[in-house]
Motif scaffolding. Sequence first.
Motif, PDB file in Angstrom:
ATOM      1  N   ALA A 183       0.843  -1.206   0.000  1.00 45.70           N
ATOM      2  CA  ALA A 183       0.000   0.000   0.000  1.00 45.70           C
ATOM      3  C   ALA A 183       0.874   1.250   0.000  1.00 45.70           C
ATOM      4  N   ASP A 184       1.986   1.215   0.743  1.00 45.70           N
ATOM      5  CA  ASP A 184       2.897   2.364   0.791  1.00 45.70           C
ATOM      6  C   ASP A 184       3.783   2.458  -0.451  1.00 45.70           C
ATOM      7  N   PHE A 185       4.098   1.320  -1.041  1.00 47.24           N
ATOM      8  CA  PHE A 185       4.979   1.254  -2.216  1.00 47.24           C
ATOM      9  C   PHE A 185       4.305   0.405  -3.290  1.00 47.24           C
ATOM     10  N   PRO A 186       3.310   0.962  -3.986  1.00 47.98           N
ATOM     11  CA  PRO A 186       2.529   0.175  -4.947  1.00 47.98           C
ATOM     12  C   PRO A 186       3.335  -0.359  -6.127  1.00 47.98           C
ATOM     13  N   GLU A 187       4.575   0.120  -6.293  1.00 48.75           N
ATOM     14  CA  GLU A 187       5.414  -0.419  -7.371  1.00 48.75           C
ATOM     15  C   GLU A 187       5.962  -1.796  -7.010  1.00 48.75           C
ATOM     16  N   LEU A 188       5.864  -2.189  -5.740  1.00 49.20           N
ATOM     17  CA  LEU A 188       6.347  -3.498  -5.306  1.00 49.20           C
ATOM     18  C   LEU A 188       5.270  -4.559  -5.476  1.00 49.20           C
ATOM     19  N   THR A 189       5.734  -5.798  -5.619  1.00 44.06           N
ATOM     20  CA  THR A 189       4.812  -6.924  -5.726  1.00 44.06           C
ATOM     21  C   THR A 189       5.021  -7.868  -4.552  1.00 44.06           C
ATOM     22  N   LEU A 190       4.053  -8.723  -4.335  1.00 48.19           N
ATOM     23  CA  LEU A 190       4.158  -9.723  -3.282  1.00 48.19           C
ATOM     24  C   LEU A 190       5.358 -10.629  -3.528  1.00 48.19           C
ATOM     25  N   ASP A 191       5.593 -11.005  -4.781  1.00 45.92           N
ATOM     26  CA  ASP A 191       6.740 -11.854  -5.105  1.00 45.92           C
ATOM     27  C   ASP A 191       8.068 -11.172  -4.783  1.00 45.92           C
ATOM     28  N   GLN A 192       8.157  -9.885  -5.001  1.00 45.17           N
ATOM     29  CA  GLN A 192       9.394  -9.163  -4.662  1.00 45.17           C
ATOM     30  C   GLN A 192       9.633  -9.176  -3.154  1.00 45.17           C
ATOM     31  N   LEU A 193       8.572  -8.993  -2.378  1.00 44.90           N
ATOM     32  CA  LEU A 193       8.713  -9.031  -0.925  1.00 44.90           C
ATOM     33  C   LEU A 193       9.092 -10.428  -0.447  1.00 44.90           C
ATOM     34  N   LYS A 194       8.466 -11.439  -1.026  1.00 43.32           N
ATOM     35  CA  LYS A 194       8.823 -12.820  -0.673  1.00 43.32           C
ATOM     36  C   LYS A 194      10.259 -13.123  -1.097  1.00 43.32           C
ATOM     37  N   GLY A 195      10.685 -12.574  -2.224  1.00 46.89           N
ATOM     38  CA  GLY A 195      12.073 -12.735  -2.664  1.00 46.89           C
ATOM     39  C   GLY A 195      13.044 -12.131  -1.673  1.00 46.89           C
ATOM     40  N   SER A 196      12.672 -10.989  -1.078  1.00 45.12           N
ATOM     41  CA  SER A 196      13.507 -10.362  -0.057  1.00 45.12           C
ATOM     42  C   SER A 196      13.645 -11.273   1.156  1.00 45.12           C
ATOM     43  N   LEU A 197      12.548 -11.878   1.575  1.00 46.35           N
ATOM     44  CA  LEU A 197      12.594 -12.799   2.714  1.00 46.35           C
ATOM     45  C   LEU A 197      13.424 -14.037   2.387  1.00 46.35           C
ATOM     46  N   ALA A 198      13.255 -14.564   1.179  1.00 46.82           N
ATOM     47  CA  ALA A 198      14.023 -15.742   0.780  1.00 46.82           C
ATOM     48  C   ALA A 198      15.515 -15.434   0.741  1.00 46.82           C
ATOM     49  N   PHE A 199      15.868 -14.259   0.244  1.00 47.53           N
ATOM     50  CA  PHE A 199      17.273 -13.849   0.211  1.00 47.53           C
ATOM     51  C   PHE A 199      17.829 -13.776   1.631  1.00 47.53           C
ATOM     52  N   ALA A 200      17.094 -13.131   2.531  1.00 45.29           N
ATOM     53  CA  ALA A 200      17.553 -12.978   3.914  1.00 45.29           C
ATOM     54  C   ALA A 200      17.684 -14.339   4.600  1.00 45.29           C
ATOM     55  N   ALA A 201      16.737 -15.234   4.361  1.00 43.82           N
ATOM     56  CA  ALA A 201      16.792 -16.564   4.965  1.00 43.82           C
ATOM     57  C   ALA A 201      18.002 -17.339   4.448  1.00 43.82           C
ATOM     58  N   ASP A 202      18.259 -17.247   3.160  1.00 42.90           N
ATOM     59  CA  ASP A 202      19.405 -17.948   2.583  1.00 42.90           C
ATOM     60  C   ASP A 202      20.712 -17.391   3.133  1.00 42.90           C
ATOM     61  N   ARG A 203      20.796 -16.094   3.241  1.00 39.70           N
ATOM     62  CA  ARG A 203      22.010 -15.458   3.765  1.00 39.70           C
ATOM     63  C   ARG A 203      22.232 -15.861   5.227  1.00 39.70           C
ATOM     64  N   GLU A 204      21.161 -15.932   5.990  1.00 43.33           N
ATOM     65  CA  GLU A 204      21.260 -16.335   7.394  1.00 43.33           C
ATOM     66  C   GLU A 204      21.796 -17.760   7.509  1.00 43.33           C
ATOM     67  N   GLN A 205      21.336 -18.646   6.646  1.00 44.88           N
ATOM     68  CA  GLN A 205      21.795 -20.035   6.682  1.00 44.88           C
ATOM     69  C   GLN A 205      23.279 -20.143   6.358  1.00 44.88           C
ATOM     70  N   LYS A 206      23.793 -19.221   5.564  1.00 47.56           N
ATOM     71  CA  LYS A 206      25.188 -19.291   5.131  1.00 47.56           C
ATOM     72  C   LYS A 206      26.149 -18.626   6.117  1.00 47.56           C
ATOM     73  N   LEU A 207      25.610 -17.874   7.094  1.00 46.48           N
ATOM     74  CA  LEU A 207      26.469 -17.216   8.074  1.00 46.48           C
ATOM     75  C   LEU A 207      27.128 -18.243   8.975  1.00 46.48           C
ATOM     76  N   LYS A 208      28.345 -17.968   9.350  1.00 44.84           N
ATOM     77  CA  LYS A 208      29.062 -18.827  10.288  1.00 44.84           C
ATOM     78  C   LYS A 208      29.151 -18.084  11.620  1.00 44.84           C
ATOM     79  N   TYR A 209      28.743 -18.759  12.643  1.00 41.87           N
ATOM     80  CA  TYR A 209      28.773 -18.164  13.978  1.00 41.87           C
ATOM     81  C   TYR A 209      29.908 -18.756  14.775  1.00 41.87           C
ATOM     82  N   ALA A 210      30.520 -17.942  15.604  1.00 44.66           N
ATOM     83  CA  ALA A 210      31.655 -18.388  16.412  1.00 44.66           C
ATOM     84  C   ALA A 210      31.195 -19.212  17.593  1.00 44.66           C
TER      85      ALA A 210
END
Length: 72
Positions: A45-72
């Motif tokens: 509603a605030d950014f009508p140029e965005l789509t649901l798939d783009q937002l889900k893609g952002s979450l998928a990217f963040a989840a994938d990046r989190e899985q690849k992080l190495k913690y001490a």
Amino acid sequence: MNYLDYISIDPNIRFGRPCIKGTRISVSDVLGWMASGMSMDDIIADFPELTLDQLKGSLAFAADREQKLKYA
């Protein structure tokens, strides 16, 4: 979902932060909005140029990046 269809990293846009393709909206912007309580519908509603798939893609990217992080 292949988040690479929706996310790009360009050193000339937002200092190389991962962004939704064709925008200057970063993945961290999307995550911050969601963390503050905004729903996907609120964001669209605030950014009508965005789509649901783009937002889900952002979450998928963040989840994938989190899985690849190495913690001490």
